[in-house]
Design a protein around this motif. Structure first.
Motif, PDB file in Angstrom:
ATOM      1  N   ALA A 112      -0.118   8.926   9.040  1.00  0.00           N
ATOM      2  CA  ALA A 112       0.913   8.640  10.038  1.00  0.00           C
ATOM      3  C   ALA A 112       1.386   7.194   9.959  1.00  0.00           C
ATOM      4  O   ALA A 112       2.586   6.906  10.051  1.00  0.00           O
ATOM      5  CB  ALA A 112       0.383   8.943  11.441  1.00  0.00           C
ATOM      6  N   ARG A 113       0.443   6.271   9.776  1.00  0.00           N
ATOM      7  CA  ARG A 113       0.818   4.855   9.670  1.00  0.00           C
ATOM      8  C   ARG A 113       1.623   4.593   8.396  1.00  0.00           C
ATOM      9  O   ARG A 113       2.529   3.750   8.387  1.00  0.00           O
ATOM     10  CB  ARG A 113      -0.436   3.982   9.694  1.00  0.00           C
ATOM     11  N   ILE A 114       1.316   5.299   7.323  1.00  0.00           N
ATOM     12  CA  ILE A 114       2.097   5.141   6.089  1.00  0.00           C
ATOM     13  C   ILE A 114       3.529   5.640   6.292  1.00  0.00           C
ATOM     14  O   ILE A 114       4.490   5.003   5.839  1.00  0.00           O
ATOM     15  CB  ILE A 114       1.412   5.866   4.917  1.00  0.00           C
ATOM     16  N   ILE A 115       3.687   6.768   7.009  1.00  0.00           N
ATOM     17  CA  ILE A 115       5.027   7.286   7.298  1.00  0.00           C
ATOM     18  C   ILE A 115       5.822   6.252   8.104  1.00  0.00           C
ATOM     19  O   ILE A 115       6.984   5.942   7.795  1.00  0.00           O
ATOM     20  CB  ILE A 115       4.946   8.619   8.059  1.00  0.00           C
ATOM     21  N   GLY A 116       5.204   5.714   9.148  1.00  0.00           N
ATOM     22  CA  GLY A 116       5.867   4.659   9.919  1.00  0.00           C
ATOM     23  C   GLY A 116       6.170   3.447   9.062  1.00  0.00           C
ATOM     24  O   GLY A 116       7.221   2.808   9.201  1.00  0.00           O
ATOM     25  N   GLY A 117       5.248   3.135   8.150  1.00  0.00           N
ATOM     26  CA  GLY A 117       5.450   2.005   7.250  1.00  0.00           C
ATOM     27  C   GLY A 117       6.660   2.178   6.355  1.00  0.00           C
ATOM     28  O   GLY A 117       7.356   1.201   6.042  1.00  0.00           O
ATOM     29  N   LEU A 118       6.928   3.413   5.914  1.00  0.00           N
ATOM     30  CA  LEU A 118       8.129   3.672   5.116  1.00  0.00           C
ATOM     31  C   LEU A 118       9.377   3.218   5.866  1.00  0.00           C
ATOM     32  O   LEU A 118      10.272   2.575   5.298  1.00  0.00           O
ATOM     33  CB  LEU A 118       8.238   5.163   4.784  1.00  0.00           C
ATOM     34  N   GLY A 119       9.436   3.561   7.148  1.00  0.00           N
ATOM     35  CA  GLY A 119      10.580   3.148   7.964  1.00  0.00           C
ATOM     36  C   GLY A 119      10.643   1.648   8.143  1.00  0.00           C
ATOM     37  O   GLY A 119      11.726   1.049   8.072  1.00  0.00           O
ATOM     38  N   ILE A 120       9.490   1.018   8.353  1.00  0.00           N
ATOM     39  CA  ILE A 120       9.443  -0.435   8.517  1.00  0.00           C
ATOM     40  C   ILE A 120       9.907  -1.126   7.237  1.00  0.00           C
ATOM     41  O   ILE A 120      10.654  -2.109   7.276  1.00  0.00           O
ATOM     42  CB  ILE A 120       8.013  -0.889   8.884  1.00  0.00           C
ATOM     43  N   GLY A 121       9.476  -0.614   6.091  1.00  0.00           N
ATOM     44  CA  GLY A 121       9.878  -1.212   4.820  1.00  0.00           C
ATOM     45  C   GLY A 121      11.379  -1.147   4.611  1.00  0.00           C
ATOM     46  O   GLY A 121      12.005  -2.134   4.206  1.00  0.00           O
TER      47      GLY A 121
END
Length: 456
Positions: A112-121
């Motif tokens: 889940a944190r990686i998915i959110g990280g995609l958006g942050i990136g």
């Protein structure tokens, strides 16, 4: 009575400021998601029984997603537009917030944190880039830096959110439920960002690159007024006529220098220690002898100072220039980090550590915080801006990952003092690199900056 030309100019600045503010909400997501973990990490550690390395991974997995998202951000925005890339970022961030708050095991949490990280990136690249492409040169620094103001506003707000949620229950409640609320509240800014993005136009420079000249002109006219829009379009055309540049162009003389500056500044922004403090502030303050609640309160002070001095930077950046603020900021960062290291080494940690951490954060907020993102967004030519910004931003996120993953291990191996001395030495290097390699771009249009590289 207001004359027509004066009204037109005032209206144009209001319009572009509104667009920039909407795009800067991407920075709010960035700040929220990177800082929310500082208040939640202790409870997550207890919930999933994590050792030091896995604590680092719990923090750094977001950065893996952000690095991947950053790598694709340039290509996505070049193909589909800056606006659509930002909409995708809002969707990914919202999904990441929902699923991380609902995670029932550590693997689910990491995904889940990686998915959110995609958006942050994606948003970390595209928000400042989009603002740079719509902003008039004379206020571009201020408008692009709205993104960094939104980042620190998100950080500031989330410190209060973490403190407020943690105070609502005891340790058992926080381990079972409190951290879920901390992460899950990110849904609100994610949905807000998505809705607001539906109301803003596409970047006129991207439209011109796609051959959609009339659409580009219409947006430029709303920003600059008709006569200035015609001048802007004539300036943009030559750098857009060749379409998108090949990656190999970035390694030619001139642009190679620009790429070096972008990548090195991006790495230095992270390895000088800012996110070690932002992610692990409560843990650092506990090393000074502060209890759990006191360390969270002191962390709130970090957020307050970060916010105040980012606002100061917005006021100064188009007055004093990028290079001057970078030099002044990195000099004070170096001094502060060396003193913090000495305080821990001498066993006098306490109020001195808090004072110099706040001085360090203030110095970073005036300089490396907003200016690195601004430089990445403005130094590259139109035809390679998306790709080049992605390369520099990937370097930034990789450096962030290394710092986040290794910081807990460093604290427990070489000690707090040496860790901060390492950051201090790297800050000194940032000072000298800026002095020798970074040009001043204050007041120059994006196309004037592009011509500067062709002459070097």
């Amino acid at each position: 009575m207001v004359k027509g030309t004066e009204y037109e100019e005032r209206g144009s600045i209001g319009f572009v400021s509104l667009i920039a503010t909407v795009a800067a909400v991407g920075g709010l997501l960035f700040g929220y998601d990177t800082a929310v973990i500082s208040g939640a990490i202790r409870f997550i550690q207890l919930k999933f029984t994590l050792g030091n390395f896995m604590v680092g991974w719990a923090v750094a997995c977001l950065i893996i997603g952000a690095t991947i998202g950053t790598g694709f951000a340039g290509k996505i925005s070049d193909l589909y537009g800056r606006k659509k890339a930002l909409i995708l970022a809002a969707i990914l961030f919202t999904l990441g917030s929902v699923f991380s708050g609902l995670a029932t095991n550590f693997t689910w949490f990491v995904i889940a944190r990686i998915i959110g990280g995609l958006g942050i990136g994606i948003s970390s690249v595209q928000s400042p880039l989009y603002i740079a492409e719509i902003a008039p040169a004379k206020i571009r620094g201020r408008l692009v830096s709205l993104n960094q103001l939104a980042v620190v506003t998100g950080i500031f707000a989330v410190y209060f959110l973490d403190l407020g949620i943690a105070s609502r229950g005891n340790l058992v409640w926080n381990v079972s439920t409190g951290w879920r609320w901390m992460l899950g509240f990110g849904v609100l800014p994610g949905v807000l960002f998505f809705i607001l993005l539906l109301l803003v136009p596409e970047s006129p420079r991207w439209l011109q690159l796609k051959g959609r000249e009339q659409e580009a002109f219409n947006i430029l006219k709303r920003i600059h007024g008709e006569s200035q829009a015609q001048i802007e379009l004539k300036t943009i055309k030559p750098s857009s006529n060749n379409g998108y540049g090949l990656l190999k162009q970035l390694f030619k003389p001139g642009l190679r220098h620009a790429l070096l500056i972008g990548v090195v500044l991006a790495v230095l922004q992270q390895v000088t220690g800012i996110n070690a403090i932002m992610y692990y502030a409560p843990e650092i303050f506990k090393h000074t002898g502060a209890g759990q609640n006191s360390s969270l309160v002191e962390t709130v002070w970090v957020g307050i100072i970060n916010l105040i001095f980012t606002i100061v930077s917005l006021w100064l950046i188009d007055k004093l220039g990028r290079k001057f603020l970078l030099l002044a900021g990195t000099a004070m960062m170096t001094i502060s980090l060396l003193v913090i290291g000495y305080a821990f080494h001498a066993g006098t940690a306490g109020s001195w550590v808090l004072i110099f951490i706040l001085l360090y954060v203030a110095s970073f907020a005036v300089s490396m915080g907003p200016i690195v993102w601004l430089v990445i967004a403005e130094i590259f030519p139109n035809r390679v801006r998306g790709t080049a910004s992605s390369i520099a931003s990937v370097a930034l996120w990789l450096a962030d990952y290394v710092v986040s993953q290794t910081f807990p291990v460093l604290l427990n191996s070489v000690g707090v003092a040496l860790t901060f001395w390492i950051f201090g030495i790297l800050s000194a290097f940032a000072f000298f690199f800026t002095l020798k390699a970074v040009p001043e771009t204050k007041g120059k249009s994006l196309e004037e900056i592009e011509h500067m590289w062709s002459r070097s």
